[in-house]
Design a protein around this motif. Structure first.
Motif, PDB file in Angstrom:
ATOM      1  N   GLN A 154     -18.204   7.378  -7.597  1.00 27.15           N
ATOM      2  CA  GLN A 154     -18.473   5.952  -7.234  1.00 27.15           C
ATOM      3  C   GLN A 154     -17.636   4.956  -7.378  1.00 27.15           C
ATOM      4  O   GLN A 154     -17.181   4.301  -6.578  1.00 27.15           O
ATOM      5  N   GLN A 155     -16.628   5.410  -8.503  1.00 29.07           N
ATOM      6  CA  GLN A 155     -15.519   4.263  -8.736  1.00 29.07           C
ATOM      7  C   GLN A 155     -14.455   4.440  -7.552  1.00 29.07           C
ATOM      8  O   GLN A 155     -14.011   3.304  -7.240  1.00 29.07           O
ATOM      9  N   LEU A 156     -14.125   5.601  -7.272  1.00 30.65           N
ATOM     10  CA  LEU A 156     -13.257   5.784  -6.393  1.00 30.65           C
ATOM     11  C   LEU A 156     -13.547   5.415  -4.872  1.00 30.65           C
ATOM     12  O   LEU A 156     -13.064   4.744  -4.186  1.00 30.65           O
ATOM     13  N   LEU A 157     -14.939   5.542  -4.584  1.00 28.72           N
ATOM     14  CA  LEU A 157     -15.494   5.170  -3.247  1.00 28.72           C
ATOM     15  C   LEU A 157     -15.349   3.478  -3.322  1.00 28.72           C
ATOM     16  O   LEU A 157     -15.000   2.920  -2.232  1.00 28.72           O
ATOM     17  N   ALA A 158     -15.529   2.822  -4.578  1.00 26.63           N
ATOM     18  CA  ALA A 158     -15.549   1.507  -4.635  1.00 26.63           C
ATOM     19  C   ALA A 158     -13.968   1.003  -4.291  1.00 26.63           C
ATOM     20  O   ALA A 158     -13.854  -0.204  -3.855  1.00 26.63           O
ATOM     21  N   LEU A 159     -13.054   1.748  -4.811  1.00 31.69           N
ATOM     22  CA  LEU A 159     -11.501   1.298  -4.637  1.00 31.69           C
ATOM     23  C   LEU A 159     -11.309   1.163  -2.921  1.00 31.69           C
ATOM     24  O   LEU A 159     -10.518   0.320  -2.527  1.00 31.69           O
ATOM     25  N   GLY A 160     -12.286   1.913  -2.215  1.00 34.82           N
ATOM     26  CA  GLY A 160     -11.799   2.312  -0.706  1.00 34.82           C
ATOM     27  C   GLY A 160     -10.803   3.206  -0.532  1.00 34.82           C
ATOM     28  O   GLY A 160      -9.642   3.309  -0.897  1.00 34.82           O
ATOM     29  N   ILE A 161     -11.172   4.378  -0.439  1.00 39.01           N
ATOM     30  CA  ILE A 161     -10.382   5.558  -0.135  1.00 39.01           C
ATOM     31  C   ILE A 161     -10.622   6.196   1.329  1.00 39.01           C
ATOM     32  O   ILE A 161     -11.724   6.184   1.884  1.00 39.01           O
ATOM     33  N   ASP A 162      -9.708   6.865   1.749  1.00 33.33           N
ATOM     34  CA  ASP A 162      -9.617   7.548   3.276  1.00 33.33           C
ATOM     35  C   ASP A 162     -10.124   8.956   3.035  1.00 33.33           C
ATOM     36  O   ASP A 162     -10.609   9.730   3.738  1.00 33.33           O
ATOM     37  N   ALA A 163      -9.803   9.551   1.823  1.00 32.80           N
ATOM     38  CA  ALA A 163     -10.090  11.073   1.379  1.00 32.80           C
ATOM     39  C   ALA A 163     -10.256  11.325   0.049  1.00 32.80           C
ATOM     40  O   ALA A 163      -9.940  10.304  -0.796  1.00 32.80           O
ATOM     41  N   LEU A 164     -10.883  12.241  -0.442  1.00 28.57           N
ATOM     42  CA  LEU A 164     -11.112  12.836  -1.599  1.00 28.57           C
ATOM     43  C   LEU A 164     -10.887  14.054  -2.010  1.00 28.57           C
ATOM     44  O   LEU A 164     -11.075  15.035  -1.319  1.00 28.57           O
ATOM     45  N   GLN A 203      -6.609   0.928  10.530  1.00 32.86           N
ATOM     46  CA  GLN A 203      -7.727   0.621  10.046  1.00 32.86           C
ATOM     47  C   GLN A 203      -8.263   1.778   8.869  1.00 32.86           C
ATOM     48  O   GLN A 203      -9.159   2.314   9.062  1.00 32.86           O
ATOM     49  N   ARG A 204      -6.998   1.887   8.019  1.00 29.44           N
ATOM     50  CA  ARG A 204      -7.495   2.763   6.871  1.00 29.44           C
ATOM     51  C   ARG A 204      -6.788   2.199   5.501  1.00 29.44           C
ATOM     52  O   ARG A 204      -6.204   1.117   5.753  1.00 29.44           O
ATOM     53  N   THR A 205      -7.350   2.714   4.451  1.00 24.10           N
ATOM     54  CA  THR A 205      -6.734   2.011   3.052  1.00 24.10           C
ATOM     55  C   THR A 205      -5.436   2.588   2.540  1.00 24.10           C
ATOM     56  O   THR A 205      -4.861   2.225   1.651  1.00 24.10           O
ATOM     57  N   LEU A 206      -5.186   4.001   3.191  1.00 21.57           N
ATOM     58  CA  LEU A 206      -3.791   4.563   2.839  1.00 21.57           C
ATOM     59  C   LEU A 206      -3.966   5.216   1.427  1.00 21.57           C
ATOM     60  O   LEU A 206      -2.911   4.701   0.741  1.00 21.57           O
ATOM     61  N   ARG A 207      -5.159   5.484   1.090  1.00 24.27           N
ATOM     62  CA  ARG A 207      -5.413   5.726  -0.420  1.00 24.27           C
ATOM     63  C   ARG A 207      -6.131   7.069  -0.432  1.00 24.27           C
ATOM     64  O   ARG A 207      -7.304   7.021   0.194  1.00 24.27           O
ATOM     65  N   ILE A 208      -5.763   7.913  -1.132  1.00 22.84           N
ATOM     66  CA  ILE A 208      -6.502   9.225  -1.495  1.00 22.84           C
ATOM     67  C   ILE A 208      -7.158   9.034  -3.045  1.00 22.84           C
ATOM     68  O   ILE A 208      -6.257   8.735  -4.043  1.00 22.84           O
ATOM     69  N   GLY A 209      -8.408   9.398  -3.211  1.00 20.57           N
ATOM     70  CA  GLY A 209      -9.010   9.409  -4.294  1.00 20.57           C
ATOM     71  C   GLY A 209      -8.875  10.787  -4.922  1.00 20.57           C
ATOM     72  O   GLY A 209      -8.937  11.802  -4.242  1.00 20.57           O
ATOM     73  N   ALA A 210      -8.706  10.868  -6.231  1.00 21.46           N
ATOM     74  CA  ALA A 210      -8.601  12.328  -6.789  1.00 21.46           C
ATOM     75  C   ALA A 210      -9.476  12.083  -8.242  1.00 21.46           C
ATOM     76  O   ALA A 210      -9.095  11.351  -8.894  1.00 21.46           O
ATOM     77  N   VAL A 211     -10.122  13.347  -8.581  1.00 16.77           N
ATOM     78  CA  VAL A 211     -10.938  13.576  -9.613  1.00 16.77           C
ATOM     79  C   VAL A 211     -10.246  14.648 -10.283  1.00 16.77           C
ATOM     80  O   VAL A 211     -10.199  15.806  -9.813  1.00 16.77           O
TER      81      VAL A 211
END
Length: 340
Positions: free
Chosen positions: A118-128, A65-73
């Motif tokens: 907002q762009q990263l959250l829209a992709l579906g991320i588990d962490a930032l 129940q995760r996207t297995l994706r980390i967002g990075a800025v």
């Protein structure tokens, strides 16, 4: 060229048999479990490579129940430090079965921290993760209402967010101590842009350490991260300055300074010693090879991912999140010149 059918694809149990371990051990290795011995991990990963095993990422994500994706800025992918840190985060995340979606704020004029979040959250991320940010990016994260773990790669302590960093203060301290041991008592600091948190931390550390050595206090030279700035500063010198050493914001600035000093007829290190920061690959090939502070970006990337995934999985957060750098002494520093 033919491809394997689904029935011919190697299974996790075949990986386990090839590696001589249990099915559960293979699962733990592939999920990045921290308690696995390094030798066991190596055997499993070798078997994975030999068999060409590929996990069904979509099924794993659904099960967890995760996207297995980390967002990075990242503020910029053009500079060596942020780009190296981001690449290390990508590599470490892949080893743990995660992908990284990143946005660089210098990609175009419309990029700003709030929009990037907002762009990263829209992709579906588990962490930032914010990689070596400016102060405005940290402020944007604090102002946002985020329901995922957030980590900032920055030198100052952080009460609200997770933090990992290379110890910038220690790095500059080692550089100043090295110069002091060579007899330098008058050094100049050429800084990076002061809205970058790493640049501020290095400048404060330089000021504090030179004071502790009783060195001459001089106003810093505020610049950017580029070799062009370092060169322009150095060629503007009208004569040999009173100070005997320069600590530069990073290796690119240091390289520009060395080049500019050469064009002004000044010798490094006979007339002026120069120290950089980062240990970029070119620093060992400059003339003379550059004394610098090495940032261990691979360790940084691994620690960032370890902390974020511990937070995602509800595990104990690793505490050793301030990573020591290393002083690399080469030929751009020498004993301070004596007064004429």
């Amino acid at each position: 060229m033919s491809t394997r059918s689904a029935s011919e694809r190697p299974s996790m149990r075949q990986v386990a048999e090839t590696a001589g371990v249990s099915h559960m051990t293979v699962s733990r290795v592939l999920n990045g479990h921290p308690s696995i011995k390094e030798s066991t991990r190596d055997k499993v990963l070798l078997a994975v490579e030999q068999l060409g095993y590929q996990r069904n990422v979509a099924a794993r994500a659904l099960a967890l129940q995760r996207t297995l994706r980390i967002g990075a800025v990242v503020e910029t992918e053009a500079e060596f430090g942020p780009a190296s840190a981001l690449r290390a985060i990508h590599r470490s995340a892949r080893r743990r079965g995660y992908s990284v979606s990143s946005i660089a704020l210098d990609e175009d004029d419309s990029a700003d921290p709030g929009r990037a979040l907002q762009q990263l959250l829209a992709l579906g991320i588990d962490a930032l993760c914010l990689v070596m940010p400016r102060s405005a990016s940290v402020a944007a994260v604090r102002a946002a209402s985020l329901d995922v773990p957030v980590l900032v790669v920055k030198p100052e302590r952080e009460a609200e967010l997770l933090r990992v960093c290379v110890d910038q203060q220690l790095g500059i301290t080692m550089a100043v101590d090295h110069l002091a041991a060579l007899g330098h008592r008058d050094a100049l600091y050429v800084s990076g842009p002061m809205d970058w948190l790493d640049a501020r931390a290095r400048e404060r550390a330089f000021r504090a350490r030179t004071r502790s050595w009783g060195m001459t206090e001089r106003p810093m030279i505020a610049g950017d991260w580029s070799a062009d700035f370092g060169y322009d500063f150095a060629v503007s010198l009208e004569r040999l300055p009173e100070y005997t050493a320069i600590v530069a914001a990073n290796d690119e600035v240091a390289l520009g300074i060395v080049h500019g000093l050469h064009d002004r007829g000044l010798r490094v290190p006979d007339d002026l010693s120069v120290v950089g920061f980062d240990d970029a690959p070119f620093s060992r090939h400059s003339i003379p090879p550059l004394t610098t502070v090495r940032q261990p970006f691979e360790t940084l990337g691994t620690t960032v991912v370890d902390v974020l995934l511990a937070a995602v999985e509800g595990l104990e957060i690793p505490q050793r999140t301030k990573i020591p750098p290393e002083l690399i002494v080469r030929l751009s520093t020498a004993k301070a010149r004596t007064a004429p």
